[in-house]
Design an enzyme around this catalytic site. Structure first.
Site: not given
Length: 498
Positions: A9, A11-12, A75
């Site tokens: 669970g 980010t990927a 960014k």
């Protein structure tokens, strides 16, 4: 297939679940399995250009809601400090950019005239990038967002964020899309004796087996599917990429506004990342354990910063990847499929690129995917890893020899796929055609101008190569480039006297 399971669970895992839901709609079950013992890895993370493209474009996430819910900030690229001589005044930039167009010196036979003109005169090609003044002025988030929206694509951007907050926010967004969650520790992947396909998952303390028609392994460094269950062989990059430890920590913001680039500060045995989010800066010293102990690394961090830190547990990793990431009805993504090191935010970038390639493969096959297509997918994914490895090798092909680590890095054998390109760049600058081998039909993470930026910064692309470029261009184009050079010199002189 009706039951899709994502193992992990982070980010990927959540981006993989979004891709499955996008592909198959509400007619299938998508479940993300979260371990109660494993949290998200990361103290400050950054994306590359495919992060906002996936977040907003592909998966339809509202940007304002994401920024507010995660504390993410804009960014504009990367800043390298001390990579050539170890001093703080040794700085170069790899800023996000669009390919040069009519307005800023269009590409002619692979040559970007304005870039080559700057490089031929020893001026950093980041001075041709629209976003540089905002970085140098430490512009506010509001100023940057307004400039990005008004630039007409000349100021591409990504995000800095905290992986823990992003995972939690993506979970809420996923649940709103009817993606289910299950908390438990997997003790076995139940596999078919003949095909080897996974058809179920067993959990600690649970009697029932979770059905599974297709599994995406996003279990991070645990690598439950390919490594533990299947015993797949790992392709190591440690012959040329020797960093294997990272000590994460936080520091307060040193500037009035969050810095607009990921700072990479060269250290005695590696480098330190500094990634701002809204509340603070996530940092980490990535180093080689063959050259530095953990205590020595901590001491060097505190000496460099001038104050004590509260380190988080040291991360251990091994540079490389699995040559085959899609095996039967299992695909590994993110850290579960491979990792080199944090430089240039390649991990999240590679993961998102792989998910796009997976989605295109399944959609164009109408769900009927022959093994030959899966083999081609795996080969394309391997070429992507080769491109990332070679791009990172470029960063370490520097002139400094002042510590055992930097001397060892200089003596390491480099891939011939990189050294062949380097030999060509002694005679002319990087060209788009140089990177077709890494592209293999899908989007390239770092195009020729990225390689040019870093190559000039570390001295791999010499002034003579850029001067040779100018000799190949029509005289009229060179005159326009000379006028641009004069404008940069005037602007730089005015900035120095402010």
């Amino acid at each position: 297939m009706k039951n899709f399971v994502v193992l992990g669970g982070g980010t990927a895992g959540w981006f993989a679940a979004f891709e499955l839901r996008r592909l198959f709609g509400a007619g299938v079950s998508v479940t993300v399995v979260e371990s109660p013992r494993v949290g998200a890895i990361g103290v400050g993370e950054g994306g590359i250009l495919n992060f906002p493209a996936a977040l907003v474009g592909r998966y339809g996430i509202d940007l304002d809601a994401f920024l507010e819910g995660t504390g993410a900030v804009f960014k504009l690229g990367f800043e390298y400090i001390g990579w050539n001589n170890g001093r703080d005044d040794d700085v170069f930039y790899h800023l996000f950019h669009s390919l040069p167009t009519e307005g800023d010196g269009r590409v002619i036979d692979g040559i970007a005239p304005y870039w080559s003109m700057l490089a031929a005169h020893g001026i950093g090609i980041h001075h041709a990038i629209y976003s540089l003044p905002f970085v140098l002025a430490n512009a506010s988030q509001r100023e940057v967002r307004s400039a990005c929206e008004a630039s007409g694509g000349l100021m591409p951007w990504s995000l800095h964020f905290d992986a823990h907050r992003v995972s939690a926010w993506l979970k809420l967004a996923g649940m709103a899309r009817q993606i289910e969650t299950h908390v438990g520790n997997v003790v076995e992947l139940v596999r078919d004796a003949e095909s080897g396909h996974v058809h179920g998952l067993r959990f600690e303390g649970e009697e029932r087996t979770m059905p599974c028609d297709f599994l995406i392994d996003a279990s991070g460094f645990a690598r439950i599917a390919l490594q533990k269950a299947m015993g797949m062989q790992f392709r190591s990059f440690t012959d040329c990429m020797i960093l294997d430890r990272a000590i994460p920590f936080y520091i307060p913001h040193p500037r009035a506004n969050p810095h607009l680039v990921t700072s990479a500060l060269a250290m005695n045995a590696g480098w330190m990342w500094q990634i701002p989010v809204r509340e603070r800066v996530g940092c980490g010293y990535v180093y080689s354990s063959a050259h530095l102990s953990e205590d020595e690394a901590l001491a060097e961090i505190e000496t460099r910063l001038g104050h004590e830190i509260e380190p988080m547990p040291t991360l251990r990793f091994h540079a490389g990847h699995f040559p085959e990431v899609w095996v039967g009805n299992v695909m590994a993504v993110g850290l579960a499929s491979g990792f080199i090191e944090p430089l240039e935010a390649t991990s999240i970038g590679q993961m998102l690129g792989q998910l796009v390639m997976f989605g295109e493969t399944v959609a164009q096959s109408q769900g009927v995917v022959p093994q030959s297509t899966i083999s081609t997918f795996n080969h394309r994914n391997l070429l992507d890893w080769d491109g990332i490895r070679d791009f990172l090798c470029l960063h370490y092909d520097v002139r400094r020899r002042d510590t055992p680590f930097w001397r060892d890095v200089a003596s390491r054998p480099l891939p011939t796929s990189y050294t062949d390109l380097k030999a060509a760049w002694q005679l002319r600058t990087p060209r788009p055609v140089d990177f077709n081998a890494y592209r293999a039909g899908h989007v390239l993470h770092f195009d020729a101008t990225s390689w040019f930026s870093v190559g000039q910064g570390v001295g791999v692309v010499p002034q003579a190569a850029a001067q040779a470029d100018l000799g190949m261009l029509p005289r009229e184009v060179v005159r326009f480039a000379e006028a641009f050079l004069d404008s940069v010199r005037i602007r730089n002189a005015a900035t120095m006297h402010m």
